[in-house]
Design an enzyme around this catalytic site. Sequence first.
Site, PDB file in Angstrom:
ATOM      1  N   GLY A 184     -13.083   0.385   3.559  1.00 41.57           N
ATOM      2  CA  GLY A 184     -13.222  -1.646   2.697  1.00 41.57           C
ATOM      3  C   GLY A 184     -11.898  -2.053   1.666  1.00 41.57           C
ATOM      4  CG  ASP A 185      -8.765  -5.389   1.028  1.00 39.37           C
ATOM      5  OD1 ASP A 185      -8.074  -4.769   0.289  1.00 39.37           O
ATOM      6  OD2 ASP A 185      -8.498  -6.856   1.231  1.00 39.37           O
ATOM      7  CG  ASN A 217     -15.707  -3.149  -4.960  1.00 40.39           C
ATOM      8  OD1 ASN A 217     -14.775  -2.648  -5.234  1.00 40.39           O
ATOM      9  ND2 ASN A 217     -17.303  -1.799  -4.796  1.00 40.39           N
ATOM     10  CE  LYS A 276      -5.895  -4.414   2.857  1.00 38.97           C
ATOM     11  NZ  LYS A 276      -5.646  -3.808   1.488  1.00 38.97           N
ATOM     12  CE  LYS A 323      -2.485  -0.658  -4.137  1.00 46.77           C
ATOM     13  NZ  LYS A 323      -4.039  -2.081  -2.949  1.00 46.77           N
ATOM     14  CD  GLN A 346      -3.170   0.515   0.997  1.00 47.29           C
ATOM     15  OE1 GLN A 346      -3.510  -1.019   0.749  1.00 47.29           O
ATOM     16  NE2 GLN A 346      -4.055   1.561  -0.181  1.00 47.29           N
ATOM     17  CB  SER A 383      -9.966   6.376  -0.610  1.00 46.84           C
ATOM     18  OG  SER A 383     -11.038   4.844   0.124  1.00 46.84           O
TER      19      SER A 383
HETATM   20  P1  NDP Z   1     -15.011  -8.973  -2.203  1.00 47.47           P
HETATM   21  O1  NDP Z   1     -14.908  -9.298  -0.399  1.00 47.47           O
HETATM   22  O2  NDP Z   1     -16.079  -7.865  -2.650  1.00 47.47           O
HETATM   23  O3  NDP Z   1     -14.267 -10.070  -2.935  1.00 47.47           O
HETATM   24  C1  NDP Z   1     -13.301 -10.752  -2.986  1.00 47.47           C
HETATM   25  C2  NDP Z   1     -13.926 -12.191  -4.211  1.00 47.47           C
HETATM   26  O4  NDP Z   1     -12.720 -12.706  -4.207  1.00 47.47           O
HETATM   27  C3  NDP Z   1     -14.822 -12.993  -3.742  1.00 47.47           C
HETATM   28  O5  NDP Z   1     -15.157 -13.341  -5.181  1.00 47.47           O
HETATM   29  C4  NDP Z   1     -14.284 -14.122  -2.998  1.00 47.47           C
HETATM   30  O6  NDP Z   1     -14.857 -15.248  -2.903  1.00 47.47           O
HETATM   31  C5  NDP Z   1     -12.938 -14.160  -3.169  1.00 47.47           C
HETATM   32  N1  NDP Z   1     -11.902 -15.052  -2.921  1.00 47.47           N
HETATM   33  C6  NDP Z   1     -11.970 -14.792  -1.096  1.00 47.47           C
HETATM   34  N2  NDP Z   1     -10.550 -14.936  -0.775  1.00 47.47           N
HETATM   35  C7  NDP Z   1      -9.793 -16.128  -2.282  1.00 47.47           C
HETATM   36  C8  NDP Z   1      -9.482 -17.111  -2.036  1.00 47.47           C
HETATM   37  N3  NDP Z   1      -8.427 -17.293  -1.257  1.00 47.47           N
HETATM   38  N4  NDP Z   1      -9.142 -17.690  -3.207  1.00 47.47           N
HETATM   39  C9  NDP Z   1      -9.887 -17.703  -4.271  1.00 47.47           C
HETATM   40  N5  NDP Z   1     -11.156 -16.706  -3.862  1.00 47.47           N
HETATM   41  C10 NDP Z   1     -10.875 -15.470  -3.145  1.00 47.47           C
HETATM   42  O7  NDP Z   1     -13.152  -7.765  -2.001  1.00 47.47           O
HETATM   43  P2  NDP Z   1     -12.939  -6.870  -3.119  1.00 47.47           P
HETATM   44  O8  NDP Z   1     -13.390  -7.495  -4.260  1.00 47.47           O
HETATM   45  O9  NDP Z   1     -12.830  -5.798  -2.661  1.00 47.47           O
HETATM   46  O10 NDP Z   1     -10.991  -6.883  -2.654  1.00 47.47           O
HETATM   47  C11 NDP Z   1      -9.893  -8.456  -4.098  1.00 47.47           C
HETATM   48  C12 NDP Z   1      -8.822  -7.921  -4.246  1.00 47.47           C
HETATM   49  O11 NDP Z   1      -8.960  -6.952  -4.573  1.00 47.47           O
HETATM   50  C13 NDP Z   1      -7.779  -8.303  -3.368  1.00 47.47           C
HETATM   51  O12 NDP Z   1      -6.592  -8.695  -3.308  1.00 47.47           O
HETATM   52  C14 NDP Z   1      -8.188  -6.561  -2.637  1.00 47.47           C
HETATM   53  O13 NDP Z   1      -7.224  -6.666  -1.269  1.00 47.47           O
HETATM   54  C15 NDP Z   1      -7.975  -5.856  -3.342  1.00 47.47           C
HETATM   55  N6  NDP Z   1      -7.981  -4.916  -3.711  1.00 47.47           N
HETATM   56  C16 NDP Z   1      -8.977  -4.370  -3.585  1.00 47.47           C
HETATM   57  C17 NDP Z   1      -9.721  -2.724  -3.226  1.00 47.47           C
HETATM   58  C18 NDP Z   1     -10.695  -2.589  -3.115  1.00 47.47           C
HETATM   59  O14 NDP Z   1     -11.126  -1.154  -2.944  1.00 47.47           O
HETATM   60  N7  NDP Z   1     -12.237  -3.193  -2.291  1.00 47.47           N
HETATM   61  C19 NDP Z   1      -8.410  -1.882  -3.108  1.00 47.47           C
HETATM   62  C20 NDP Z   1      -7.442  -2.463  -3.844  1.00 47.47           C
HETATM   63  C21 NDP Z   1      -7.339  -4.071  -4.347  1.00 47.47           C
HETATM   64  P3  NDP Z   1     -15.872 -15.718  -1.995  1.00 47.47           P
HETATM   65  O15 NDP Z   1     -17.042 -14.898  -1.584  1.00 47.47           O
HETATM   66  O16 NDP Z   1     -16.175 -17.509  -1.681  1.00 47.47           O
HETATM   67  O17 NDP Z   1     -15.452 -15.517  -0.212  1.00 47.47           O
END
Ligand code: NDP
Length: 448
Positions: free
Chosen positions: A167-168, A243, A128, A116, A113, A380
Amino acid sequence: MITNDYLQRVLADLQKNHPGEPEFLQAVEEIFESLQLVVPNHPEWEEAGLMERFVEPERIVIFRVPWVDDNGKVQVNRGYRVQFNSAIGPYKGGLRFHPSVNLSIIKFLGFEQILKNSLTTLPMGGGKGGSDFDPKGKSDGEVMRFCQSFMTELYRHIGQFTDTPAGDIGVGAREIGYMYGQYKKIVDRFEGGVLTGKGLTYGGSLARTQATGYGICYFSDEVLKYHGKSFEGQTVIVSGSGNVAQYCAEKCMSLGGKVVAMSDSKGYIYDPNGINLEVLFDIKQKRRERIKVYADEVPGSEYHEGCAGIWTVPCNIAMPCASQNEMDVEGAKALIANGAFAVFEGANMPLTPEAIAAVNEAGLLYTPGKASNAGGVATSGLEMSQNSIRMSWSFEEVDEKLHGIMKSIFNACLAASIECGKPGDMMIGANVAGFLKVADAMMKQGVV
Ligand code: NDP
């Protein structure tokens, strides 16, 4: 391979002192590999112990989070906040609620981060946090009680000039709302900038929800253009269905790509006609169901158990948007064998080092998440700007600023890659461009 003496020494010390933190060590090694191209030009860094300070968080807070479930039973989770580096601004970085959360994962995310946030050009340091709490299958009341307990400790460590979480994974608008409410109650002030990803009625920004996913596509589009290509007519797979994945898929489609596969942690769906996002959004956002349900409702689509199988779906472009190390070397090899020409990361560190090596060796276009997913934290930052000036910008205004920031991140990465003699290498470009600004600020602020 790290060949620079100074970096080798710092890494060896880290490996000796933190053997139980594999994700953190992986992130440091990956970044050091790029930084060894610039470290020899700065002997003053070694004298100032710059790299030793860079890999050590300024502060780590670990705390107990007790809460009562719907059956009246007391549950206890562990909370974390890693305040990694505040050289260029208050710590900023998301909170992750997922059973896999541990110190190594939070440290790797906080470390990434720093770079980034530097790339966004906004004044934000790196941090984080999160918890091993799993919001899945919990009632709204349980999630609220957990969030309130989490914030009852976290509030004393954060603030709009200190540390501003977002969030994350597992932390969306619902969780941010509960945490913001508790923070406001405790401190008795409406301090909008302390948390981002807020709801629109109490200081949130339009387009924040979409920002990470859209930003990934804006950045990838610049990379494609640089190589004389575009999303138009490309077959794309987007892993995850949270997301980031949802809005990455939406923007990709609007740029002319056809997303044929998406996943969750249990399995993946394949729809040769292109994923119907209206159905997917309804399943994920309204009903909070698993992605499997999509195949039950959309004729012609299929569901397959096992999320890693998604990499065997033939495509031109793969966009991993789920979680760290979700694509191993086997996944990378399957993509290459099927003729993919690009891997654009959306998640943080979704490829293992071996997968990155395979993708690079095969000559695929590759972009690291820390550059391509920076649109989330950048927006953000824009949310905090709006909170400060007490105004709200329209969706179009925020989206336009986001687009501009992603273009400038691409240009900064490209310029740094050229300076390092590796034109177009986005990993080197992102690590070097992000680091130089932080290094300069740290050097000028003395040994703190
Ligand atoms: P969400 O919780 O909205 O979604 C996560 C998704 O990934 C779900 O579909 C989940 O499946 C799946 N998932 C989680 N863990 C695993 C795993 N170990 N193996 C396979 N699939 C997995 O999270 P986000 O979409 O917010 O975040 C996704 C990625 O993006 C992360 O790496 C996060 O750090 C990164 N990120 C997010 C930001 C944001 O603004 N939200 C900003 C920058 C980076 P299931 O529902 O089955 O758990």
